[in-house]
Structures are given as C-alpha cells and as structure tokens.
Write a protein that holds these residues in place. Structure first.
Motif, mmCIF file in Angstrom:
data_model
loop_
_atom_site.group_PDB
_atom_site.id
_atom_site.type_symbol
_atom_site.label_atom_id
_atom_site.label_comp_id
_atom_site.label_asym_id
_atom_site.label_seq_id
_atom_site.Cartn_x
_atom_site.Cartn_y
_atom_site.Cartn_z
ATOM 1 N N LYS A 426 7.861 -18.517 10.502
ATOM 2 C CA LYS A 426 7.926 -19.861 10.441
ATOM 3 C C LYS A 426 8.566 -20.261 9.217
ATOM 4 O O LYS A 426 9.426 -21.385 9.203
ATOM 5 N N VAL A 427 8.467 -19.607 7.867
ATOM 6 C CA VAL A 427 8.969 -19.870 6.584
ATOM 7 C C VAL A 427 9.983 -19.021 6.618
ATOM 8 O O VAL A 427 9.570 -17.666 6.440
ATOM 9 N N PRO A 428 11.247 -19.222 6.383
ATOM 10 C CA PRO A 428 12.362 -18.191 6.220
ATOM 11 C C PRO A 428 12.418 -17.523 5.036
ATOM 12 O O PRO A 428 11.877 -17.924 4.040
ATOM 13 N N ILE A 429 12.779 -16.229 5.131
ATOM 14 C CA ILE A 429 12.512 -15.307 3.816
ATOM 15 C C ILE A 429 13.819 -14.752 3.748
ATOM 16 O O ILE A 429 14.409 -14.245 4.583
ATOM 17 N N PRO A 430 14.556 -14.976 2.516
ATOM 18 C CA PRO A 430 15.857 -14.286 2.380
ATOM 19 C C PRO A 430 15.822 -12.907 1.838
ATOM 20 O O PRO A 430 14.686 -12.439 1.597
ATOM 21 N N THR A 431 16.903 -12.469 1.853
ATOM 22 C CA THR A 431 16.863 -11.125 0.975
ATOM 23 C C THR A 431 16.885 -10.926 -0.578
ATOM 24 O O THR A 431 17.131 -12.138 -1.019
ATOM 25 N N LEU A 432 16.763 -9.752 -0.915
ATOM 26 C CA LEU A 432 16.753 -9.656 -2.497
ATOM 27 C C LEU A 432 17.960 -10.282 -3.097
ATOM 28 O O LEU A 432 17.874 -10.713 -4.293
ATOM 29 N N ALA A 433 19.123 -9.966 -2.391
ATOM 30 C CA ALA A 433 20.433 -10.369 -2.884
ATOM 31 C C ALA A 433 20.516 -12.088 -3.068
ATOM 32 O O ALA A 433 21.360 -12.444 -3.617
ATOM 33 N N GLU A 434 19.808 -12.730 -2.287
ATOM 34 C CA GLU A 434 19.741 -14.044 -2.435
ATOM 35 C C GLU A 434 18.377 -14.611 -2.812
ATOM 36 O O GLU A 434 17.782 -15.616 -2.065
ATOM 37 N N ASN A 435 17.717 -14.028 -3.725
ATOM 38 C CA ASN A 435 16.377 -14.315 -3.998
ATOM 39 C C ASN A 435 16.144 -15.531 -4.790
ATOM 40 O O ASN A 435 14.981 -15.991 -4.758
ATOM 41 N N THR A 436 17.140 -16.133 -5.281
ATOM 42 C CA THR A 436 16.702 -17.619 -5.926
ATOM 43 C C THR A 436 16.372 -18.473 -4.704
ATOM 44 O O THR A 436 15.833 -19.596 -4.870
ATOM 45 N N LEU A 437 16.501 -18.292 -3.257
ATOM 46 C CA LEU A 437 16.139 -19.021 -2.257
ATOM 47 C C LEU A 437 14.765 -18.794 -1.874
ATOM 48 O O LEU A 437 13.940 -19.494 -1.163
ATOM 49 N N ARG A 438 14.146 -17.511 -2.398
ATOM 50 C CA ARG A 438 12.759 -17.157 -2.018
ATOM 51 C C ARG A 438 11.894 -18.423 -2.261
ATOM 52 O O ARG A 438 11.655 -18.847 -3.216
ATOM 53 N N TRP A 439 11.009 -18.670 -1.161
ATOM 54 C CA TRP A 439 9.842 -19.830 -1.350
ATOM 55 C C TRP A 439 10.642 -21.161 -1.377
ATOM 56 O O TRP A 439 10.035 -22.084 -2.159
ATOM 57 N N GLY A 440 11.948 -21.210 -1.157
ATOM 58 C CA GLY A 440 12.438 -22.756 -1.406
ATOM 59 C C GLY A 440 12.337 -23.422 -0.200
ATOM 60 O O GLY A 440 12.678 -24.857 -0.298
ATOM 61 N N ALA A 441 11.528 -22.992 0.749
ATOM 62 C CA ALA A 441 11.139 -24.011 1.946
ATOM 63 C C ALA A 441 9.934 -24.596 1.497
ATOM 64 O O ALA A 441 8.960 -24.308 1.054
ATOM 65 N N ASP A 442 9.908 -26.129 1.392
ATOM 66 C CA ASP A 442 8.659 -26.717 1.072
ATOM 67 C C ASP A 442 7.736 -26.727 2.393
ATOM 68 O O ASP A 442 7.985 -26.515 3.584
ATOM 69 N N ASN A 443 6.364 -27.132 2.047
ATOM 70 C CA ASN A 443 5.384 -27.191 3.191
ATOM 71 C C ASN A 443 5.455 -28.743 3.877
ATOM 72 O O ASN A 443 5.081 -29.344 3.174
#
Length: 561
Positions: A426-443
């Motif tokens: 439910k919370v999207p997970i990017p690849t390592l290549a775009e890791n600056t987005l990791r955990w960028g989705a708020d709760n």
C-alpha cells in the motif's frame, strides 16, 4: 518545570520504547520555558515533539491489534518461523491474555501520547507569543492542536480498552480508571472546544502534519460513529451531521483524489483528500515499520532495494488448498478476492520509475524487474517463489511425503510456508536508483474517503440507502479504468456484508478493521478463515495489561479477564 510524576505513576515507565518516547526526568527538571524558547523554531520543535510519538503510535502494536485480531491479515507459522510461543495464534483465535506485549505497548503508548501532548501544552501556554512575532491566534491554534492530539490518543485508548485514567495536568500518580462514559465525554469536550480554534485548510494547501479543524471534526465523528460500541448509545445522526459538514467544505477545502494512488503515493501530502497525515522522509521520520513484517527475505530483489525483511504477515487466504474459493464457508475475510478483477489496485505492484507505480499486491511468481525468477530460501530453497492466496504445506505433498494429495492438506494458522499469502504494497517502494523517494509517502491518518464512508453508513442506518450507495460509488469509480465499475453498490445489494466488504477494500491495511467489525457486531459473532466466533462480547475490549496493574493497584481489570 516540575518533575512529571504522573508519567511514572500511570505508565510504570521503567523502560520506554526506543526511538519513540524518551521522557527523561533529569532533562525536564533542568529546562524551563524561559531558558529554552528563544525563537519560533523552538516553539515548533516543542509543538511537533508529541507528533513524532503519533507517527510511531499509528503503526506497530496498535496496527497489529486492529488487523491480526480481525479477518484480513494473519501471521501464520511458516515451518521453523513465526510460531512465537503461540502469540500470533492467540490473537487470531481471540485467546489473548493480559500479559501480551502488543496490549501492554498500546496501553502504555496511549497514555504516553496524552502525557507528551499535555507536557508541550503546559510549556507553550506560558509563553508570550508576541515575543516571537506570533499572534494570540497562532498560540490558540498550537494549543488546540495539542488538545486535539491528546483527544486522538484517548479516542484510540477508548476503542482498545474502554475507560482509562483521565488527566489534564502532569501532577499526581496512580490514578484510577475513569468509566467509558466519562472518557467519552472528556474526548467529546476536548474536540468541541478545539474545533473553532483550529485553522481551516485552504484550497491547494499541502498537508504537513498539522491538525486542522477538519481533523478534529473527523475525530469527533469517529467518536459518535462508534458510540454504540463505546457507551451503548447510537449516535449516527450526530456523526452524519459532522460528516456532511466536512463534505460541504464547512471546515476547509477537501476533495476526493481522482486517482486511487493519490492518497498513498510519494506526493500524497499534495492530495486534496488528505485531512491529516504524518510526514515521512527517508532517513528522517520514516513511515516504514511494516516493511520487515510484510515481505519475504528475498523481496529486496523484487523491489530492487537493499532492505531486509522477515516474511511474517500476509492477507488471509481467499482459496482452499485445492484452489476453490471459500465462498459460502464464511462471509468475512478473503480480502484479495473481494477486489474486482478489473480493479486497478489488484494489479501486481510494479514500480514504473519517476515516482510512478501500479498495483498494490504481490501474488503469483516473484520476479526481478527484468523478469528473472526469485528463489526461496526455506521450503523452496533454490526454487522459484510463487506466492499463493492459500495457506497449506504444499511442499509436503506427494508420494512418500506427509500429505499424499492436496486434498489432504489442512489450512490453519500452523500450516504456512515461506510463499504463503498475498502481500500488500500500500506504501510504494522505489528502486535503489531512485532511493531519494524511499519512504517519501506520508502516513494518511485521516482522509476524506473515510468521511464519505462514515456518511454513507450513517445514511444507510437512518434509511437513506440510495444516498449511501451514491457516496460509496463516488469513491469506488476511481479504481477502474474510465470509471467503469463492474459491480457498483446499489440499493438492492447494500447490506451489512457489502458494507463490511467496502470498508475492507478501500481501507485494507490501514489499521481499522477490528473497529469496523465491532461496530457491525461481527467481531465475536462471525467466522472467517481458521476462526470460529466466540460470541464473547467482553473481547470487544482488550484487558488492562498486567504490567499496568502491577505498577498502579488503583486500576481495575476489564470484565471477562
């Protein structure tokens, strides 16, 4: 500032949750508002501190009590893994005791949240805001955010335990429990007082974690929505009025997101649907607690990430070991099959790049982004992993093995394997290549879709079935290409079970399922996969934990324990 004896008296905090709460008496005894607050930045730091506790509180044990006791999620024993002394089975079978860690963590975390909110409020209300180029209106907004946050914690505590000790200052110790009705009235009073003093969201404004008027109104609506379960008094009419006011934008400008992923994606703070969210950012206050529990040890290859996982949780199965649906065996559960085949969310999760993705499930063959097979490491070591919407020891079927045929396979909490169950993304997970987005989705703690569904249920309960169906369909249509819903809600099909299915589909994994089942008198009266009803209504409340009572002998246990 005086030492906070109440924290120790009520919570018996000889140790605290690492990374979420650290009330240090020595620290607090040395600091005063006059010496600490030197700028607006200091004020905001104090204001935001209790919200970091809310970030933690919305997940982990609180989520587990809501979902693993209900019909949509399970942690099956997977060979040598996850029996955990029978803990997971106790929750699934409704046999928990007052000695469970999740229950103690939730009791303690609830009262700690109230204490942290009151602590910050005590400091801020002493300040002259004009010293910091702020207004009295700013001060009242800050103080009533903290009031609302305290009400939020108490509301969750009422839901889990019933009456809890009510305190409005950080003085005193070993307080007794107040009654359910007294805590209900306390929450109601706080929220009614805060609503007119909180700001309203302006059109186009992003959500950054502040509690605005609509959030407090929604919390009050939640209180009324479940009032019959809390205090034995239906208050659906009162809830309906509050929800209608939010939909009519009387408390700020909100709208349903046009896309199903809008409230959950990397930029969900910009979604017009978010009423209150807890900010998340990589290497800061990360919304990530679920990752380890939900995914397989080798799912890092699927996500093209470097994070480990422990392969615990999954959806409860929709199918028997022989692949037939559980249709007819029970009405609840089978969450994956409750999604229509054409529902955009039912597609396998796939990260598309540049912050975009599709689907929200892991099911079937587990593959890398380039299509290579991902092998298992337990029952299917060196064999391709294929996730099943089933529970059974399929690796033990065959000539000379434990089970001669699939027809002989049991399907219970004890019979999982490493590939058991559909996994939710439910919370999207990017690849390592775009890791600056990791955990960028708020709760997304509160979103407008919930208000629509509460309003729909209230309308249904007061006789307006057509109005209820229209509200649910307004949310459903975004989940299908071109809005072509193959099974819309109608006056003819909208009953108790369709409502429970709709709550399940839209809010799958959002930590509310137990509450919805209780409101519909289904939590202890209905069957689901490997779960028979107990018909023991005392289970609507969790017990007061042994550790709480041992630290405060003024606390009385809930009936039935």
């Amino acid at each position: 500032m005086k030492t906070k004896n109440i924290v120790l008296g009520i919570l018996s905090l000889s140790s605290l949750m690492i990374g979420c709460t650290k009330l240090n008496q020595e620290f607090y005894s040395q600091v005063t508002p006059e010496t600490f607050f030197q700028s607006e930045k200091d004020i905001l730091a104090a204001l935001n501190r209790p919200f970091t506790h809310a970030r933690w509180y919305l997940g982990e044990d609180r989520w587990r009590l809501q979902e693993y006791t209900a019909d949509n999620f399970a942690i099956t024993t997977k060979g040598r893994h996850w029996y955990n002394g029978g803990e997971n089975e106790r929750y699934h079978y409704h046999r928990w005791t007052q000695d469970e860690g999740w229950i103690w963590g939730s009791w303690r975390g609830t009262l700690m949240g109230v204490a942290l909110a009151l602590d910050a409020k005590t400091d801020l209300e002493k300040l002259d805001y004009t010293r910091f180029a702020l207004t009295e209106e700013d001060k009242q907004a800050h103080l009533n955010q903290l009031n609302t946050l305290a009400a939020f914690f108490y509301l969750r505590g009422l839901d889990y335990f019933g009456g809890m000790p009510i305190f409005t200052t950080l003085e005193g110790e070993s307080l007794p429990r107040n009654t359910d009705a007294e805590l209900f009235a306390h929450i109601e009073s706080i929220l009614q007082g805060a609503i007119p003093l909180l700001p309203k969201k302006e059109a186009g404004a992003a959500e950054q974690g502040e509690l605005k008027a609509a959030a407090a109104v929604t919390m009050l609506a939640r209180l009324y929505f479940n009032a019959e379960a809390y205090i034995g008094k239906p208050m659906f009419q009162e809830c309906m009025q509050l929800c209608q006011a939010i939909v009519d934008q009387q408390h700020g400008t909100y709208a349903l997101d046009q896309n199903w992923y809008g409230p959950h994606g990397f930029s969900n703070h910009q979604s017009p649907e978010i009423i209150w969210s807890i900010p998340s950012e990589f290497n800061k206050l990360q919304y990530d607690w679920f990752y380890a529990d939900f995914y397989h040890y080798n799912s890092r290859q699927f996500f093209d990430q470097d994070m480990g996982a422990n392969n615990g949780a999954h959806l409860t199965p929709s199918r028997r070991p022989d692949s037939t649906l559980y249709t007819g065996a029970f009405r609840l559960g089978s969450p994956f099959e409750k999604f229509a085949a054409s529902d955009l969310r039912k597609r396998p999760y796939r990260y598309l790049g540049n912050g975009t993705y599709e689907g929200m499930f892991i099911n079937g063959p587990h593959r890398t982004r380039t299509g290579g097979a991902i092998n298992g490491g337990e029952e299917y070591r060196d064999q391709p992993l294929i996730f099943r919407d089933q529970v059974g020891r399929f690796s033990e079927v065959g000539p000379g093995k434990r089970y001669p045929t699939i027809a002989d396979l049991p399907s219970t909490m004890a019979n999982g394997e490493e590939n058991t169950g559909v996994r939710l993304v439910k919370v999207p997970i990017p690849t390592l290549a775009e890791n600056t987005l990791r955990w960028g989705a708020d709760n997304p703690a509160i979103r407008l879709a919930e208000v629509y569904y509460m309003l729909a249920e209230c309308k249904w309960r007061t006789g307006d079935v057509a109005g209820a169906a229209a509200l649910i369909n307004a949310v459903r249509q975004r989940n299908f290409a071109g809005g072509n819903d193959p099974d819309p809600v109608t006056v003819a099909n909208l009953d108790k079970y369709r409502f429970l299915d709709e709550w399940s589909i839209e809010f799958l994994g959002e930590g509310r399922r137990r509450t919805d089942l209780i409101r519909w008198d289904a939590f202890v009266t209905e069957a689901w996969w490997d779960h028979q009803p107990s018909n023991s209504k005392h289970l609507h409340r969790f017990p007061v934990p042994t550790e709480a009572i041992s630290g405060n002998n003024n606390l009385e246990q809930n009936p039935g324990y």
